[in-house]
Motif scaffolding. Structure first.
Motif, PDB file in Angstrom:
ATOM      1  N   LEU A   1      69.114  21.517  35.289  1.00 38.83           N
ATOM      2  CA  LEU A   1      69.644  20.886  34.080  1.00 38.83           C
ATOM      3  C   LEU A   1      68.278  20.154  33.339  1.00 38.83           C
ATOM      4  O   LEU A   1      68.349  20.470  32.131  1.00 38.83           O
ATOM      5  CB  LEU A   1      70.605  19.861  34.495  1.00 38.83           C
TER       6      LEU A   1
ATOM      7  N   ILE B   1      73.941  17.680  26.193  1.00 40.44           N
ATOM      8  CA  ILE B   1      74.932  17.780  27.285  1.00 40.44           C
ATOM      9  C   ILE B   1      73.973  17.959  28.501  1.00 40.44           C
ATOM     10  O   ILE B   1      73.992  17.243  29.499  1.00 40.44           O
ATOM     11  CB  ILE B   1      75.830  19.109  27.374  1.00 40.44           C
ATOM     12  N   CYS B   2      72.750  19.033  28.494  1.00 41.81           N
ATOM     13  CA  CYS B   2      71.944  19.124  29.652  1.00 41.81           C
ATOM     14  C   CYS B   2      71.358  17.649  30.091  1.00 41.81           C
ATOM     15  O   CYS B   2      71.181  17.407  31.142  1.00 41.81           O
ATOM     16  CB  CYS B   2      70.797  20.105  29.240  1.00 41.81           C
TER      17      CYS B   2
ATOM     18  N   ASN C   1      73.452  12.212  34.716  1.00 44.09           N
ATOM     19  CA  ASN C   1      74.636  12.193  35.471  1.00 44.09           C
ATOM     20  C   ASN C   1      74.714  12.619  36.861  1.00 44.09           C
ATOM     21  O   ASN C   1      74.905  11.904  37.813  1.00 44.09           O
ATOM     22  CB  ASN C   1      75.932  12.535  34.700  1.00 44.09           C
ATOM     23  N   THR C   2      73.977  13.835  37.036  1.00 42.44           N
ATOM     24  CA  THR C   2      74.006  14.391  38.293  1.00 42.44           C
ATOM     25  C   THR C   2      73.144  13.578  39.336  1.00 42.44           C
ATOM     26  O   THR C   2      73.501  13.400  40.476  1.00 42.44           O
ATOM     27  CB  THR C   2      73.470  15.889  38.263  1.00 42.44           C
TER      28      THR C   2
ATOM     29  N   ILE D   1      80.007  14.562  28.398  1.00 40.90           N
ATOM     30  CA  ILE D   1      78.777  13.796  29.163  1.00 40.90           C
ATOM     31  C   ILE D   1      79.521  12.752  29.834  1.00 40.90           C
ATOM     32  O   ILE D   1      79.225  12.277  30.990  1.00 40.90           O
ATOM     33  CB  ILE D   1      77.768  13.339  27.980  1.00 40.90           C
TER      34      ILE D   1
ATOM     35  N   GLY E   1      80.884  13.364  33.559  1.00 37.51           N
ATOM     36  CA  GLY E   1      80.061  13.060  34.608  1.00 37.51           C
ATOM     37  C   GLY E   1      79.553  11.625  34.916  1.00 37.51           C
ATOM     38  O   GLY E   1      79.558  11.184  36.470  1.00 37.51           O
TER      39      GLY E   1
ATOM     40  N   TRP F   1      73.892  15.208  31.606  1.00 38.95           N
ATOM     41  CA  TRP F   1      74.486  15.745  32.851  1.00 38.95           C
ATOM     42  C   TRP F   1      73.105  15.803  33.952  1.00 38.95           C
ATOM     43  O   TRP F   1      73.349  15.604  35.178  1.00 38.95           O
ATOM     44  CB  TRP F   1      75.054  17.244  32.682  1.00 38.95           C
ATOM     45  N   CYS F   2      71.954  15.682  33.541  1.00 34.82           N
ATOM     46  CA  CYS F   2      70.835  15.793  34.317  1.00 34.82           C
ATOM     47  C   CYS F   2      70.814  14.232  35.003  1.00 34.82           C
ATOM     48  O   CYS F   2      70.492  14.122  36.138  1.00 34.82           O
ATOM     49  CB  CYS F   2      69.589  15.881  33.631  1.00 34.82           C
TER      50      CYS F   2
END
Length: 187
Positions: free
Chosen positions: A160, A113-114, A120-121, A13, A16, A117-118
């Motif tokens: 994500l 993690i999803c 973060n993205t 995590i 990202g 990262w959602c």
């Protein structure tokens, strides 16, 4: 979940988060001052790893708060009368079956993690857009890079979020069914 798994999860995590923070800094201050040749040496990688881990912790907590506030209660209500009722079932599983608890934790790790990262993205997208408009010269490549990155990262954000949602629903379903099974079989 053992300590190593949690550490790796937060590093994943945090990578990202490190990406969007670096992009933001480079967007604001340019990149001519960065000593790239010294960044991949062992003495510089250790502090970067520590910062990545810390950013992973912060990102996980922020994403958890946001996702819980916006979506969690709606998803939980598909399986439980009140948000938070799943905690009793989850505790029961953790106390009665180490194997089922381990399987639940594996799913929750993917969920976290999803979720991380959602967020973060989304922040990578914002930082990258800022970087493109501030640091890239030439209107034609800037527009193409902007369009491609927004479509690609927007698709990744949706993927994500969708994965997090499906994993969350699966988690509630498993907790409900597994705790009922354990109670029924007197385990």
């Amino acid at each position: 979940m053992n300590t190593t798994d949690l550490f790796v999860e937060l590093i994943v995590i945090g990578v990202g988060a490190t990406m969007w923070v670096v992009l933001l800094v480079l967007s604001l201050f340019g990149y001519g001052w960065v000593p790239f040749e010294h960044l991949l040496t062992l003495p510089s990688l250790l502090p970067i790893l520590a910062i990545t881990y810390i950013l992973g912790i912060v990102t996980d907590r922020v994403a958890d708060g946001l996702f819980d506030t916006i979506w969690k209660s709606t998803l939980a209500q598909q399986f439980y009368d009140q948000d938070g009722d799943d905690y009793d079932d989850r505790r029961y599983i953790y106390l009665r079956s180490e194997r089922l608890a381990s399987l639940l934790e594996y799913g929750r790790s993917r969920l976290r993690i999803c979720r991380g990262w959602c967020l973060n993205t989304l922040l990578i997208l914002v930082s990258l857009d800022l970087f493109i408009w501030r640091q890239i010269t030439g209107a034609s490549p800037k527009g193409y890079i902007f369009l491609f990155s927004n479509v690609a990262l927007g698709g990744l954000i949706y993927g994500l979020w969708f994965s997090w949602r499906q994993l969350t629903l699966a988690d509630y379903r498993k907790v409900k069914r597994q705790s009922a099974w354990l109670r029924h079989h007197g385990n």
